[in-house]
Design a protein around this motif. Structure first.
Motif, PDB file in Angstrom:
ATOM      1  N   VAL A   1     -44.317  50.853  35.696  1.00 51.55           N
ATOM      2  CA  VAL A   1     -45.423  51.504  36.405  1.00 51.55           C
ATOM      3  C   VAL A   1     -44.932  52.794  37.071  1.00 51.55           C
TER       4      VAL A   1
ATOM      5  N   GLU B   1     -36.946  45.167  33.205  1.00 47.51           N
ATOM      6  CA  GLU B   1     -37.525  45.093  34.550  1.00 47.51           C
ATOM      7  C   GLU B   1     -37.798  46.480  35.091  1.00 47.51           C
ATOM      8  N   GLN B   2     -38.711  46.543  36.050  1.00 51.03           N
ATOM      9  CA  GLN B   2     -39.094  47.817  36.668  1.00 51.03           C
ATOM     10  C   GLN B   2     -37.859  48.520  37.235  1.00 51.03           C
TER      11      GLN B   2
ATOM     12  N   MET C   1     -47.673  55.562  32.389  1.00 47.19           N
ATOM     13  CA  MET C   1     -47.897  54.252  32.988  1.00 47.19           C
ATOM     14  C   MET C   1     -48.302  54.420  34.457  1.00 47.19           C
TER      15      MET C   1
ATOM     16  N   ASP D   1     -50.516  53.413  38.001  1.00 48.56           N
ATOM     17  CA  ASP D   1     -50.787  52.205  38.780  1.00 48.56           C
ATOM     18  C   ASP D   1     -52.221  52.268  39.277  1.00 48.56           C
TER      19      ASP D   1
ATOM     20  N   LYS E   1     -46.604  47.906  30.630  1.00 46.36           N
ATOM     21  CA  LYS E   1     -47.692  47.754  31.615  1.00 46.36           C
ATOM     22  C   LYS E   1     -47.217  47.085  32.892  1.00 46.36           C
ATOM     23  N   HIS E   2     -46.299  46.141  32.770  1.00 47.43           N
ATOM     24  CA  HIS E   2     -45.918  45.347  33.937  1.00 47.43           C
ATOM     25  C   HIS E   2     -44.573  45.733  34.547  1.00 47.43           C
ATOM     26  N   ALA E   3     -43.766  46.496  33.833  1.00 48.25           N
ATOM     27  CA  ALA E   3     -42.421  46.774  34.346  1.00 48.25           C
ATOM     28  C   ALA E   3     -42.015  48.241  34.216  1.00 48.25           C
TER      29      ALA E   3
ATOM     30  N   GLU F   1     -46.725  45.090  26.674  1.00 50.05           N
ATOM     31  CA  GLU F   1     -46.780  44.216  27.857  1.00 50.05           C
ATOM     32  C   GLU F   1     -45.721  44.595  28.874  1.00 50.05           C
ATOM     33  N   ARG F   2     -44.500  44.864  28.413  1.00 48.34           N
ATOM     34  CA  ARG F   2     -43.406  45.237  29.317  1.00 48.34           C
ATOM     35  C   ARG F   2     -43.672  46.579  29.989  1.00 48.34           C
TER      36      ARG F   2
END
Length: 483
Positions: A332, A293-294, A373, A375, A328-330, A325-326
């Motif tokens: 940033v 997780e972020q 990464m 945003d 890119k989404h978690a 995928e992780r």
């Protein structure tokens, strides 16, 4: 005035410039970068410090004679001409390690035998006795390096490879080499300015090396012994002063996180971290990368996923797709550095790297890639970061020559002691000096944590026992009193 002499620090291919920077910061002189080695000069104190403090050196050699030889008899004569009383006596054991890349000498062990014969005959002719040869932990370890007809005979001041720090209690399958892990961390420029995460940490090598770097703790503090401690001119008081000096250690106010989905690996990592006395700085947890997780704080990821070579996985490409995928989404707003082997694996990550650096992990020619990464839109990110370190490095200009499947092949080591370039000199027209480019994010810590106990309080004699768990000089006793 202290006497200076020639020294050679061996390392892995791709880490030469990092090692040269370490030597510069240590105060070494006349630094010259070669292939898998860095030559420099220093006195006895520098020799001890190089073994004790360098994170990216495998061993430190002290050349005692350079000569040319085209036959085995010439090797024998040159070695026998050395006044060996300065280094050996009949009551000491010795061993000879050889590295040979020559059309004249096709068998490295044959060269080692000629060196051994010359030394034995030297003492036999003078005293009627000879020192014994012992392969396991000899009193004096010698190294003969032959490149065509150029020979260099050196004393090995390290003994056991410096990557064997001494904190590792147990390892998982295919563990990451400690020297390579430290080199990866130093290449990112991270020295403790933010949190660090290894989401696939295995036995904890990257988190432990990161904590040592963040606190500026010398990696040699865990070692039982160095080869130079058995030399005739060993200065016990000088080495004690180096060993017990903790004046350069610094505060680390962030955290290091190590995750792995293997409970066994987590158990091993916990034991290794505790053996290093770094449990207050490193948090370990059983967690799959899919659950990443972020992070709440600014962080950097440095990790070494499986390649499908020594460690198999059911869906290797799927693993790397999930990593992308992780990220890119978690992740940033942060940077991720990944060491891997296969281009198809990197392709599955689906992200554009800003840096590609060739590194060898054993015999495997890998790449160490940086992913920023951001945003928002990629073009907007490029525009906002115009002029900053983002332009991808041309890997062709820095790629080491291939060695086939052997890490010590002719093509990789032939020019170890030849063709060295002066540290700081331009490699080619237009290239920047290595020293001109500061490691990003470097911040000097000033001051010590209030109430911090000194490593110098530990008694050096406890190092010989190797029992880290119950000794007063052990890190965990000094730093982990609340465990």
């Amino acid at each position: 005035m202290k006497q200076e002499f020639e020294l050679v620090a061996k390392t892995f291919q791709g880490l030469e410039e990092v090692l040269a920077k370490e030597l510069t910061e240590l105060g070494a002189s006349n630094i010259e970068i070669g292939n898998r080695m860095v030559a420099f000069t220093g006195d006895k104190e520098m020799l001890y410090k190089a073994n004790f403090c360098l994170r990216t050196a495998i061993r430190i050699l002290k050349p005692i004679k350079h000569f040319k030889a085209q036959t085995a008899d010439e090797v024998y004569d040159n070695v026998k001409a050395i006044e060996w009383e300065e280094y050996l006596d009949t009551n000491k054991s010795f061993a000879v390690d050889s590295v040979v890349f020559s059309n004249e000498f096709r068998h490295s062990k044959f060269v080692a035998y000629k060196v051994k014969d010359a030394i034995a005959d030297y003492f036999r002719d003078k005293t009627g006795e000879r020192p014994s040869v012992r392969l396991n932990k000899p009193d004096v370890l010698l190294n003969i390096h032959v490149a065509e007809d150029k020979c260099t005979l050196s004393l090995d001041s390290s003994g056991e490879s410096l990557h064997r720090r001494g904190y590792r209690q147990e390892a998982v399958e295919a563990p990451l080499n400690e020297v390579l892990a430290a080199g990866m961390i130093l290449m990112t420029g991270w020295k403790g300015e933010c949190d660090l995460i290894d989401p696939m940490c295995g036995s904890g090598t990257i988190p432990i090396e990161a904590a040592l770097i963040a606190r500026n703790i010398a990696p040699g503090v865990f070692r039982k012994e160095f080869a130079f401690e058995k030399w005739n001119d060993f200065d016990q008081d000088l080495f004690d002063s180096i060993y017990n000096d903790d004046s350069n250690e610094r505060e680390f106010t962030h955290k290091i996180y190590g995750y792995d989905n293997n409970p066994k690996a987590n158990e091993i990592a916990v034991r290794n971290v505790k053996a290093a006395g770094l449990s207050k700085d490193i948090e370990l947890k059983i967690q799959a990368f899919q659950q990443f997780e972020q992070p709440k704080e600014k962080s950097i990821i440095i990790t070494n996923p499986p390649y499908g070579e020594r460690i198999s996985t059911d869906d290797l490409l799927g693993l790397y797709k999930m990593i992308g995928e992780r990220l890119k989404h978690a992740f940033v707003g942060n940077d991720a550095w990944i060491l891997s082997y296969r281009d198809e694996c990197f392709d599955e990550i689906g992200l554009k790297p800003s840096i590609k650096t060739p590194l060898y992990n054993g015999a495997l020619e890998c790449q160490f890639r940086k992913y920023q990464m951001f945003d928002g839109k990629y073009k907007a990110f490029r525009s906002d970061n115009e002029g900053k370190e983002f332009k991808p490095r041309k890997e062709e200009s820095r790629r080491p020559r291939r060695n086939g499947d052997k890490p010590e092949s002719k093509r990789g080591f032939k020019k170890d002691f030849d063709g060295k370039k002066k540290f700081g000199e331009k490699k080619e027209a237009g290239d920047k000096k290595f020293g001109d480019k500061k490691f990003e994010g470097k911040k000097r810590f000033e001051g010590k944590r209030e109430g911090k106990k000194s490593f110098g309080d530990r008694k050096r004699e406890n190092r010989k026992t190797g029992d880290f768990k119950n000794k007063p000089r052990k890190f965990e006793d000094k730093r982990n009193n609340n465990e």
